[in-house]
Design a protein around this motif. Structure first.
Motif, PDB file in Angstrom:
ATOM      1  N   GLN A 227       0.825  -1.217   0.000  1.00  0.00           N
ATOM      2  CA  GLN A 227       0.000   0.000   0.000  1.00  0.00           C
ATOM      3  C   GLN A 227       0.855   1.260   0.000  1.00  0.00           C
ATOM      4  O   GLN A 227       0.543   2.221  -0.702  1.00  0.00           O
ATOM      5  CB  GLN A 227      -0.959  -0.002   1.196  1.00  0.00           C
ATOM      6  CG  GLN A 227      -2.080  -0.987   1.018  1.00  0.00           C
ATOM      7  CD  GLN A 227      -2.994  -1.067   2.220  1.00  0.00           C
ATOM      8  OE1 GLN A 227      -2.567  -0.906   3.366  1.00  0.00           O
ATOM      9  NE2 GLN A 227      -4.257  -1.342   1.974  1.00  0.00           N
ATOM     10  N   LYS A 228       1.933   1.249   0.759  1.00  0.00           N
ATOM     11  CA  LYS A 228       2.844   2.399   0.788  1.00  0.00           C
ATOM     12  C   LYS A 228       3.402   2.658  -0.607  1.00  0.00           C
ATOM     13  O   LYS A 228       3.428   3.794  -1.084  1.00  0.00           O
ATOM     14  CB  LYS A 228       3.977   2.138   1.795  1.00  0.00           C
ATOM     15  CG  LYS A 228       4.988   3.265   1.901  1.00  0.00           C
ATOM     16  CD  LYS A 228       6.015   3.004   2.997  1.00  0.00           C
ATOM     17  CE  LYS A 228       6.944   1.891   2.592  1.00  0.00           C
ATOM     18  NZ  LYS A 228       8.072   1.700   3.520  1.00  0.00           N
ATOM     19  N   PHE A 229       3.810   1.599  -1.264  1.00  0.00           N
ATOM     20  CA  PHE A 229       4.345   1.700  -2.619  1.00  0.00           C
ATOM     21  C   PHE A 229       3.284   2.225  -3.589  1.00  0.00           C
ATOM     22  O   PHE A 229       3.540   3.170  -4.346  1.00  0.00           O
ATOM     23  CB  PHE A 229       4.873   0.332  -3.036  1.00  0.00           C
ATOM     24  CG  PHE A 229       4.820   0.029  -4.501  1.00  0.00           C
ATOM     25  CD1 PHE A 229       5.332   0.898  -5.442  1.00  0.00           C
ATOM     26  CD2 PHE A 229       4.266  -1.152  -4.945  1.00  0.00           C
ATOM     27  CE1 PHE A 229       5.294   0.597  -6.798  1.00  0.00           C
ATOM     28  CE2 PHE A 229       4.227  -1.463  -6.288  1.00  0.00           C
ATOM     29  CZ  PHE A 229       4.738  -0.577  -7.216  1.00  0.00           C
ATOM     30  N   LEU A 230       2.106   1.649  -3.579  1.00  0.00           N
ATOM     31  CA  LEU A 230       1.065   2.066  -4.523  1.00  0.00           C
ATOM     32  C   LEU A 230       0.623   3.507  -4.290  1.00  0.00           C
ATOM     33  O   LEU A 230       0.351   4.239  -5.240  1.00  0.00           O
ATOM     34  CB  LEU A 230      -0.129   1.118  -4.435  1.00  0.00           C
ATOM     35  CG  LEU A 230       0.150  -0.295  -4.952  1.00  0.00           C
ATOM     36  CD1 LEU A 230      -0.991  -1.229  -4.583  1.00  0.00           C
ATOM     37  CD2 LEU A 230       0.404  -0.299  -6.450  1.00  0.00           C
ATOM     38  N   ASN A 231       0.558   3.918  -3.035  1.00  0.00           N
ATOM     39  CA  ASN A 231       0.177   5.303  -2.720  1.00  0.00           C
ATOM     40  C   ASN A 231       1.218   6.299  -3.223  1.00  0.00           C
ATOM     41  O   ASN A 231       0.888   7.446  -3.520  1.00  0.00           O
ATOM     42  CB  ASN A 231      -0.037   5.485  -1.221  1.00  0.00           C
ATOM     43  CG  ASN A 231      -1.278   4.787  -0.729  1.00  0.00           C
ATOM     44  OD1 ASN A 231      -2.207   4.501  -1.491  1.00  0.00           O
ATOM     45  ND2 ASN A 231      -1.310   4.475   0.557  1.00  0.00           N
ATOM     46  N   ALA A 232       2.469   5.876  -3.329  1.00  0.00           N
ATOM     47  CA  ALA A 232       3.540   6.778  -3.752  1.00  0.00           C
ATOM     48  C   ALA A 232       3.839   6.694  -5.253  1.00  0.00           C
ATOM     49  O   ALA A 232       4.563   7.546  -5.776  1.00  0.00           O
ATOM     50  CB  ALA A 232       4.811   6.460  -2.964  1.00  0.00           C
ATOM     51  N   SER A 233       3.285   5.709  -5.927  1.00  0.00           N
ATOM     52  CA  SER A 233       3.586   5.528  -7.354  1.00  0.00           C
ATOM     53  C   SER A 233       3.063   6.696  -8.179  1.00  0.00           C
ATOM     54  O   SER A 233       1.928   7.136  -8.009  1.00  0.00           O
ATOM     55  CB  SER A 233       2.967   4.227  -7.874  1.00  0.00           C
ATOM     56  OG  SER A 233       3.182   4.120  -9.273  1.00  0.00           O
ATOM     57  N   LYS A 234       3.897   7.171  -9.083  1.00  0.00           N
ATOM     58  CA  LYS A 234       3.511   8.264  -9.983  1.00  0.00           C
ATOM     59  C   LYS A 234       2.741   7.746 -11.189  1.00  0.00           C
ATOM     60  O   LYS A 234       2.118   8.521 -11.904  1.00  0.00           O
ATOM     61  CB  LYS A 234       4.758   8.988 -10.492  1.00  0.00           C
ATOM     62  CG  LYS A 234       5.574   9.656  -9.435  1.00  0.00           C
ATOM     63  CD  LYS A 234       6.848  10.223 -10.046  1.00  0.00           C
ATOM     64  CE  LYS A 234       7.809  10.642  -8.972  1.00  0.00           C
ATOM     65  NZ  LYS A 234       9.138  10.924  -9.501  1.00  0.00           N
ATOM     66  N   TYR A 235       2.807   6.448 -11.449  1.00  0.00           N
ATOM     67  CA  TYR A 235       2.290   5.908 -12.706  1.00  0.00           C
ATOM     68  C   TYR A 235       1.055   5.030 -12.563  1.00  0.00           C
ATOM     69  O   TYR A 235       0.268   4.934 -13.507  1.00  0.00           O
ATOM     70  CB  TYR A 235       3.398   5.128 -13.424  1.00  0.00           C
ATOM     71  CG  TYR A 235       4.598   5.993 -13.657  1.00  0.00           C
ATOM     72  CD1 TYR A 235       4.605   6.951 -14.657  1.00  0.00           C
ATOM     73  CD2 TYR A 235       5.724   5.900 -12.838  1.00  0.00           C
ATOM     74  CE1 TYR A 235       5.694   7.783 -14.859  1.00  0.00           C
ATOM     75  CE2 TYR A 235       6.823   6.721 -13.036  1.00  0.00           C
ATOM     76  CZ  TYR A 235       6.803   7.657 -14.037  1.00  0.00           C
ATOM     77  OH  TYR A 235       7.879   8.485 -14.225  1.00  0.00           O
ATOM     78  N   ALA A 236       0.868   4.375 -11.435  1.00  0.00           N
ATOM     79  CA  ALA A 236      -0.298   3.511 -11.239  1.00  0.00           C
ATOM     80  C   ALA A 236      -1.558   4.376 -11.155  1.00  0.00           C
ATOM     81  O   ALA A 236      -1.637   5.269 -10.322  1.00  0.00           O
ATOM     82  CB  ALA A 236      -0.141   2.695  -9.964  1.00  0.00           C
ATOM     83  N   LYS A 237      -2.508   4.121 -12.049  1.00  0.00           N
ATOM     84  CA  LYS A 237      -3.737   4.923 -12.048  1.00  0.00           C
ATOM     85  C   LYS A 237      -4.751   4.380 -11.058  1.00  0.00           C
ATOM     86  O   LYS A 237      -5.321   5.127 -10.281  1.00  0.00           O
ATOM     87  CB  LYS A 237      -4.330   4.985 -13.448  1.00  0.00           C
ATOM     88  CG  LYS A 237      -3.454   5.843 -14.365  1.00  0.00           C
ATOM     89  CD  LYS A 237      -4.113   6.190 -15.638  1.00  0.00           C
ATOM     90  CE  LYS A 237      -5.156   7.240 -15.462  1.00  0.00           C
ATOM     91  NZ  LYS A 237      -5.802   7.614 -16.709  1.00  0.00           N
ATOM     92  N   THR A 238      -5.021   3.096 -11.115  1.00  0.00           N
ATOM     93  CA  THR A 238      -5.925   2.469 -10.153  1.00  0.00           C
ATOM     94  C   THR A 238      -5.267   1.194  -9.664  1.00  0.00           C
ATOM     95  O   THR A 238      -4.396   0.636 -10.322  1.00  0.00           O
ATOM     96  CB  THR A 238      -7.298   2.117 -10.776  1.00  0.00           C
ATOM     97  OG1 THR A 238      -7.103   1.208 -11.857  1.00  0.00           O
ATOM     98  CG2 THR A 238      -8.019   3.351 -11.275  1.00  0.00           C
ATOM     99  N   ASN A 239      -5.698   0.748  -8.481  1.00  0.00           N
ATOM    100  CA  ASN A 239      -5.152  -0.502  -7.978  1.00  0.00           C
ATOM    101  C   ASN A 239      -6.171  -1.219  -7.116  1.00  0.00           C
ATOM    102  O   ASN A 239      -7.086  -0.602  -6.574  1.00  0.00           O
ATOM    103  CB  ASN A 239      -3.845  -0.277  -7.218  1.00  0.00           C
ATOM    104  CG  ASN A 239      -4.039   0.518  -5.949  1.00  0.00           C
ATOM    105  OD1 ASN A 239      -4.539   0.002  -4.958  1.00  0.00           O
ATOM    106  ND2 ASN A 239      -3.654   1.777  -5.967  1.00  0.00           N
ATOM    107  N   PHE A 240      -5.987  -2.502  -7.036  1.00  0.00           N
ATOM    108  CA  PHE A 240      -6.842  -3.371  -6.229  1.00  0.00           C
ATOM    109  C   PHE A 240      -5.953  -4.433  -5.613  1.00  0.00           C
ATOM    110  O   PHE A 240      -5.224  -5.126  -6.332  1.00  0.00           O
ATOM    111  CB  PHE A 240      -7.912  -4.028  -7.108  1.00  0.00           C
ATOM    112  CG  PHE A 240      -8.679  -5.125  -6.418  1.00  0.00           C
ATOM    113  CD1 PHE A 240      -9.754  -4.824  -5.611  1.00  0.00           C
ATOM    114  CD2 PHE A 240      -8.302  -6.454  -6.574  1.00  0.00           C
ATOM    115  CE1 PHE A 240     -10.455  -5.829  -4.977  1.00  0.00           C
ATOM    116  CE2 PHE A 240      -8.998  -7.471  -5.938  1.00  0.00           C
ATOM    117  CZ  PHE A 240     -10.081  -7.157  -5.133  1.00  0.00           C
TER     118      PHE A 240
END
Length: 132
Positions: free
Chosen positions: A57-70
């Motif tokens: 979650q920390k990684f996904l919240n900081a990603s500049k490129y991921a638009k949506t995630n599950f």
């Protein structure tokens, strides 16, 4: 008793609609879907699971490129064709294959791998682009 039943229905409706406003929802981007399955070494360990999810979650919240995630986990399989052998799944969408490649090289992605790779035994990735 009837009043309690009505109150429960109202509360359930309120909870189910929370966060469902268009302004708070991220729209699925169908240009590029990145699906990842993880098998943890100790899938029964609450500590390992919590550590993995927190890092992810920390990684996904900081990603500049991921638009949506599950982030998900397998439900109890109800049919023979359902593979529930994995511990966690991840679905991430991107605006393009180029954005997905930049995501792979992002410092936060590399940090996630460094922090969490000791927790898993197997990872499988399925990338998809739309049928034209």
């Amino acid at each position: 008793m009837k009043k309690i039943g009505i109150l429960v229905i109202v509360l359930i409706s309120a909870v189910n609609s929370y966060g469902q406003e268009k302004k708070t929802m991220k729209e699925f981007d169908s240009n590029f879907a990145h699906t990842v399955y993880f098998w943890l070494k100790n899938p029964e360990s609450k500590e390992d699971k919590a550590s993995f999810v927190a890092s992810l979650q920390k990684f996904l919240n900081a990603s500049k490129y991921a638009k949506t995630n599950f982030i998900g986990y397998p439900p109890k399989a109800s049919r023979e064709v359902v593979d529930g052998s994995f511990t966690f799944s991840l679905i991430v969408t991107f605006e393009s294959a180029e954005a997905q490649q930049k995501y792979q090289e992002e410092d936060v992605h590399l940090k996630f791998i460094e922090e969490s790779s000791h927790l898993w035994t197997k990872v499988i990735v399925y990338d998809s682009v739309p049928v034209q």
